[in-house]
Design an enzyme around this catalytic site. Sequence first.
Site, PDB file in Angstrom:
ATOM      1  CB  CYS A  75      -1.028  -0.040   1.289  1.00 49.77           C
ATOM      2  SG  CYS A  75      -1.856   1.436   1.433  1.00 49.77           S
ATOM      3  CB  CYS A 184      -3.450   3.698  -5.248  1.00 43.97           C
ATOM      4  SG  CYS A 184      -4.685   2.806  -4.373  1.00 43.97           S
TER       5      CYS A 184
END
Length: 259
Positions: A75, A184
């Site tokens: 992440c 992302c």
Amino acid sequence: MDEFDGYIGVFDSGVGGISVLKEAVAELPHENFLFFGDSAHAPYGEKSVEWVRERSEQIVDHLIASGVKAVVIACNTATSAAAEVLRAKYPDVPIIGVEPALKPAAISPEGDRILVMATQVTLGLEKFHKLSEEWGGDKVHTVACDGLAARIEQGNLGAPDLIELLESLIGPYCGRVTSVVLGCTHYPFIARQIQRVLGDDVMLFDGGEGTARHLALVLEEAELLSDYPGEGLVEFRSSKNSPEEIELYRWFFDRSLRA
């Protein structure tokens, strides 16, 4: 022996980190992996840095207590917010993070006009500012894609509302950029949709493959690579803790990236 002794732990706010997991499994096919998706609290990119840091620490505590030998923070937001704190807390455990693939984009032939798609938290932290100054300069545009990760969490990636959301977020950059950094880990799953909005000739860059190669190198240097000759296992856990969520994770895992 702990339940997941010798596994590699991978975590994300939700399904996005599965894009990194897929690259890691391809790079290290003999390793066992435990993926934890924090879907009950997704997305991280719209929460405070302090909240993300605390939650990341809780998850890594859980993974290490389960017996994993290394951790991948799959992440970008959690890496930016928590990686240094986690490495300080667990100096003997390899902890690998991801970051926007701005360097590969900048040095590519398509690197003259770059769009970075990421969360507000990732774009706002000093880590990204330094990366942008070093590799981007004035050729980088950024867009905070509020709501996009949460929409991807729902699946059904071919639905018209997803294209409409992308049009509102990145449509104004059509014809203005030559490459896109997917900042992302959710975004590689909608690569085809992004190119539908920006054009098929726009090159896409994400950090999953580089993270997997770095993980392999770190494990080799630490003499932690598995010597098992067969195919490793992939286990899924979720903070939602429902069969439906695990089934969704497996759907994303079986899905081809950029198909």
